[in-house]
Design a protein around this motif. Structure first.
Motif, PDB file in Angstrom:
ATOM      1  N   UNK A   1       0.683  -1.140  -0.065  1.00 53.21           N
ATOM      2  CA  UNK A   1       0.019  -0.039  -0.105  1.00 53.21           C
ATOM      3  C   UNK A   1       0.824   1.494  -0.010  1.00 53.21           C
ATOM      4  N   UNK A   2       1.930   1.014   0.146  1.00 58.95           N
ATOM      5  CA  UNK A   2       2.992   2.358   0.124  1.00 58.95           C
ATOM      6  C   UNK A   2       3.887   2.569  -1.069  1.00 58.95           C
ATOM      7  N   UNK A   3       3.749   1.471  -2.029  1.00 56.34           N
ATOM      8  CA  UNK A   3       4.725   1.248  -3.291  1.00 56.34           C
ATOM      9  C   UNK A   3       4.137   2.763  -3.959  1.00 56.34           C
ATOM     10  N   UNK A   4       5.209   3.045  -4.873  1.00 55.81           N
ATOM     11  CA  UNK A   4       4.785   4.157  -5.814  1.00 55.81           C
ATOM     12  C   UNK A   4       4.605   3.458  -7.322  1.00 55.81           C
ATOM     13  N   UNK A   5       3.573   3.822  -7.718  1.00 56.73           N
ATOM     14  CA  UNK A   5       3.165   2.960  -8.976  1.00 56.73           C
ATOM     15  C   UNK A   5       3.464   4.164 -10.149  1.00 56.73           C
ATOM     16  N   UNK A   6       4.035   3.175 -11.272  1.00 60.29           N
ATOM     17  CA  UNK A   6       4.182   3.939 -12.477  1.00 60.29           C
ATOM     18  C   UNK A   6       2.861   3.289 -13.640  1.00 60.29           C
ATOM     19  N   UNK A   7       1.955   4.108 -13.906  1.00 58.34           N
ATOM     20  CA  UNK A   7       1.031   4.035 -14.528  1.00 58.34           C
ATOM     21  C   UNK A   7       1.090   3.958 -16.003  1.00 58.34           C
ATOM     22  N   UNK A   8       1.342   3.128 -16.698  1.00 57.47           N
ATOM     23  CA  UNK A   8       1.673   2.989 -18.031  1.00 57.47           C
ATOM     24  C   UNK A   8       0.571   2.472 -18.937  1.00 57.47           C
ATOM     25  N   UNK A   9      -0.065   3.092 -19.739  1.00 60.41           N
ATOM     26  CA  UNK A   9      -1.199   2.483 -20.609  1.00 60.41           C
ATOM     27  C   UNK A   9      -0.374   2.084 -21.874  1.00 60.41           C
ATOM     28  N   UNK A  10      -0.601   0.815 -22.030  1.00 60.26           N
ATOM     29  CA  UNK A  10      -0.130   0.015 -23.197  1.00 60.26           C
ATOM     30  C   UNK A  10      -1.264  -0.574 -23.955  1.00 60.26           C
ATOM     31  N   UNK A  11      -2.264  -0.820 -23.340  1.00 64.19           N
ATOM     32  CA  UNK A  11      -3.358  -1.424 -23.951  1.00 64.19           C
ATOM     33  C   UNK A  11      -4.573  -0.772 -24.130  1.00 64.19           C
ATOM     34  N   UNK A  12      -5.010  -0.844 -25.219  1.00 67.28           N
ATOM     35  CA  UNK A  12      -6.264  -0.019 -25.859  1.00 67.28           C
ATOM     36  C   UNK A  12      -7.492  -0.910 -26.001  1.00 67.28           C
ATOM     37  N   UNK A  13      -8.819  -0.355 -25.657  1.00 66.46           N
ATOM     38  CA  UNK A  13     -10.013  -0.948 -25.826  1.00 66.46           C
ATOM     39  C   UNK A  13     -10.178  -1.902 -27.114  1.00 66.46           C
ATOM     40  N   UNK A  14     -10.387  -3.002 -27.321  1.00 68.92           N
ATOM     41  CA  UNK A  14     -10.361  -3.763 -28.586  1.00 68.92           C
ATOM     42  C   UNK A  14     -11.373  -4.711 -28.381  1.00 68.92           C
ATOM     43  N   UNK A  15     -12.556  -4.720 -28.911  1.00 63.60           N
ATOM     44  CA  UNK A  15     -13.684  -5.817 -28.979  1.00 63.60           C
ATOM     45  C   UNK A  15     -14.150  -5.672 -27.506  1.00 63.60           C
ATOM     46  N   UNK A  16     -14.038  -7.056 -26.770  1.00 67.29           N
ATOM     47  CA  UNK A  16     -14.644  -7.150 -25.467  1.00 67.29           C
ATOM     48  C   UNK A  16     -13.487  -6.899 -24.476  1.00 67.29           C
ATOM     49  N   UNK A  17     -12.580  -6.734 -24.771  1.00 64.41           N
ATOM     50  CA  UNK A  17     -11.171  -6.505 -23.949  1.00 64.41           C
ATOM     51  C   UNK A  17     -10.185  -5.392 -24.435  1.00 64.41           C
ATOM     52  N   UNK A  18      -8.997  -5.839 -24.055  1.00 61.63           N
ATOM     53  CA  UNK A  18      -8.119  -4.435 -24.448  1.00 61.63           C
ATOM     54  C   UNK A  18      -6.681  -5.300 -25.150  1.00 61.63           C
ATOM     55  N   UNK A  19      -6.251  -4.463 -26.266  1.00 63.61           N
ATOM     56  CA  UNK A  19      -5.178  -5.128 -26.838  1.00 63.61           C
ATOM     57  C   UNK A  19      -4.041  -4.365 -26.618  1.00 63.61           C
ATOM     58  N   UNK A  20      -2.632  -4.863 -27.046  1.00 60.38           N
ATOM     59  CA  UNK A  20      -1.644  -3.942 -27.370  1.00 60.38           C
ATOM     60  C   UNK A  20      -0.479  -4.564 -28.199  1.00 60.38           C
ATOM     61  N   UNK A  21       0.596  -4.129 -28.757  1.00 65.43           N
ATOM     62  CA  UNK A  21       1.391  -4.709 -29.710  1.00 65.43           C
ATOM     63  C   UNK A  21       2.772  -4.769 -29.070  1.00 65.43           C
ATOM     64  N   UNK A  22       3.880  -5.386 -30.290  1.00 63.64           N
ATOM     65  CA  UNK A  22       5.139  -5.246 -29.909  1.00 63.64           C
ATOM     66  C   UNK A  22       5.565  -4.035 -29.584  1.00 63.64           C
ATOM     67  N   UNK A  23       5.345  -2.999 -30.489  1.00 61.70           N
ATOM     68  CA  UNK A  23       5.999  -2.020 -30.503  1.00 61.70           C
ATOM     69  C   UNK A  23       5.716  -0.885 -29.123  1.00 61.70           C
TER      70      UNK A  23
END
Length: 511
Positions: A296-318
């Motif tokens: 609960x005291x960690x520091x998070x790097x919130x990195x968005x790599x997945x975008x909404x696609x269909x019923x879930x979320x997807x990302x790519x190699x790049x």
């Protein structure tokens, strides 16, 4: 008297002799006529043979690929073209369709005869597939920092359109995301690219999916008791340990995450709002209001790599390469990867570079079930692969199995944060991985000098054995014990005084 002799001779020779004389006369007459005709016409020049016949094409035919054909390389086990990396994986042995690797280890050649080819260490050629990667896209690696002119020259040589590029100091290369503007297949273009000595590697732009399953069941946080987190929090809370969460969008304004977001990065450059998966993963790691996260005291790097696609979320190699590079360059000590996909050589290279810098890598084993081949990055040798259990210590049915599974953690019916200050109950190996990432943060706070091998060893040594005795392909070493692991990291010394969950080790307290 002479006349008599001639008549006698004629009678003796008979009719045959007369026929012979007549035939001879005809031959002589025909020969004389033929000679006279030839003499009157002159030589027939059209029938003179002046030497070998020369074909109209006077130069050898040159194929579009003017460089020599280079050998292909198989950098890992070949995956069948119809493998899908969303929760239900449909795997079929490539040999059943006459595709995939040949008997000698290489992919079939262009004629489809399946002849093997030789191996080169730096190149990668894969079997074509529409489902595993983005259609008509490639990720190309060039060493160092080439100029725009050099990149444009590569594009012209191989008839490609540049979409995106970025230098990656982590692995000393520049990556290009390029599109194939014509009807050539991804596999065919990769084969062409690996023959170009300027290109260090080329591969498809693989797809990855978040590992979340349908949510239902008891909303209580049973994981706290299973992992003995309240006791572990008497020793550490993850203070100032940076955990990168490479995921979908996180609701950084959620009350459960107040004060723990150390930085944000949108690798997609999108305008999407927060997503349930990323917010839920962050909550499992660092919630501290109504809920209790692992660290609960960690520091998070919130990195968005997945975008909404269909019923879930997807990302790519790049996009994932950009995310890993950002996490390492911004001081992440732990990277949580609650996603799965095919083996990706470039991502594997980045993970190896991150591990060499002391980053602890944790990934969900995947929700593709017992018949699935290993999914990545969990199956990467530098990654701690996590399977999921339920409140009764049973394996989550959709959890992947395999020799690479290191540890198990609760991942079924997990109560965690959701966007817009809400909450959700959800399941998947994603959330089991998040529990382990938070636990590693507690261990690193306790002893910042821990190496990845030491972390893995302590997790295994202190785990509660489940399933068959000893290590197995379902639970790895067993269900993690946060208190046991944090206690085992180092001083202060602990003794056993308190009760433990059924079947678990004795509960130590500090002295």
């Amino acid at each position: 008297m002479g006349k008599h002799r001639n008549g006698a001779a004629s009678k003796r020779r008979g009719p045959a002799f007369g026929l012979l004389v007549a035939a001879a006369a005809l031959v002589v007459s025909f020969a004389a006529a033929r000679a006279q005709s030839i003499m009157s016409r002159g030589p027939n020049v059209n029938n003179i043979n002046v030497g070998p016949r020369i074909a109209p094409t006077v130069t050898p035919s040159v194929s579009p690929n003017v460089g020599p054909r280079m050998p292909t390389v198989n950098l890992g086990p070949s995956l069948a073209p119809n493998v899908r990396y969303s929760p239900n994986l449909n795997y079929q042995d490539p040999s059943a369709r006459g595709q995939g690797t040949s008997a000698s280890g290489g992919p079939p050649d262009q004629s489809g005869n399946g002849r093997g080819t030789s191996r080169r260490s730096k190149k990668n050629v894969v079997v074509d597939s529409d489902r595993r990667f983005v259609p008509r896209e490639l990720v190309i690696e060039v060493e160092g920092n080439p100029t725009d002119a050099e990149a444009d020259a590569i594009a012209r040589r191989h008839r490609l359109t540049r979409v995106q590029s970025q230098s990656f100091p982590l692995i000393g290369s520049t990556m290009y995301r390029w599109r194939i503007p014509d009807n050539r297949s991804v596999n065919a273009v990769v084969r062409e690219l690996v023959a170009d000595n300027v290109i260090k590697s080329a591969q498809p732009n693989y797809r990855f999916t978040l590992q979340q399953a349908a949510a239902e069941g008891d909303p209580a946080q049973y994981a706290l008791a299973k992992l003995r987190l309240p006791q572990a929090h008497t020793l550490a809370h993850g203070d100032n340990i940076t955990v990168a969460v490479i995921d979908s969008g996180i609701d950084v304004s959620h009350p459960e995450l107040a004060g723990v977001i150390g930085g944000t990065f949108d690798a997609l450059g999108s305008k999407e709002g927060p997503h349930t998966h990323g917010t839920g993963i962050a909550g499992v790691i660092a919630a501290h209001a109504r809920l209790m996260g692992t660290a609960p005291s960690a520091s998070l790097l919130a990195i968005r790599a997945f975008g909404v696609a269909g019923g879930g979320a997807e990302s790519t190699s790049f996009v994932l390469l950009r995310s890993i590079d950002y996490a390492v360059s911004h001081g992440a000590r732990i990277i949580n990867m609650s996603f799965a996909g095919p083996e990706d050589p470039l991502i594997g290279k980045s993970l190896a570079a991150a591990a060499a810098k002391g980053v602890i890598l944790v990934a969900a084993s995947g929700n593709a079930g017992p018949k699935s081949p290993p999914l990545y990055p969990a199956a990467d040798r530098n990654v701690i692969a996590v399977s999921a259990t339920d409140a009764a210590d049973r394996l989550f049915p959709a959890s992947n199995r395999g020799g690479h599974i290191a540890i198990a953690a609760p991942g079924v019916d997990i109560l965690t944060a959701a966007p817009d200050a809400k909450y959700q109950v959800t399941s998947g190996t994603s959330f089991a991985a998040a529990y382990i990432s938070g636990l590693v943060a507690l261990m690193i706070e306790r002893n910042p000098a821990l190496t990845a091998d030491e972390v893995r060893g302590i997790l295994s040594k202190t785990a509660q054995d489940l399933g068959p005795p000893g290590r197995d392909d379902q639970f790895g070493a067993g269900r993690a014990d946060a208190f046991g692991a944090v206690t085992a990291v180092g001083a202060p010394v602990a003794t056993a005084t308190g009760p433990a969950p059924a079947g678990g080790p004795a509960q130590p307290t500090e002295r």
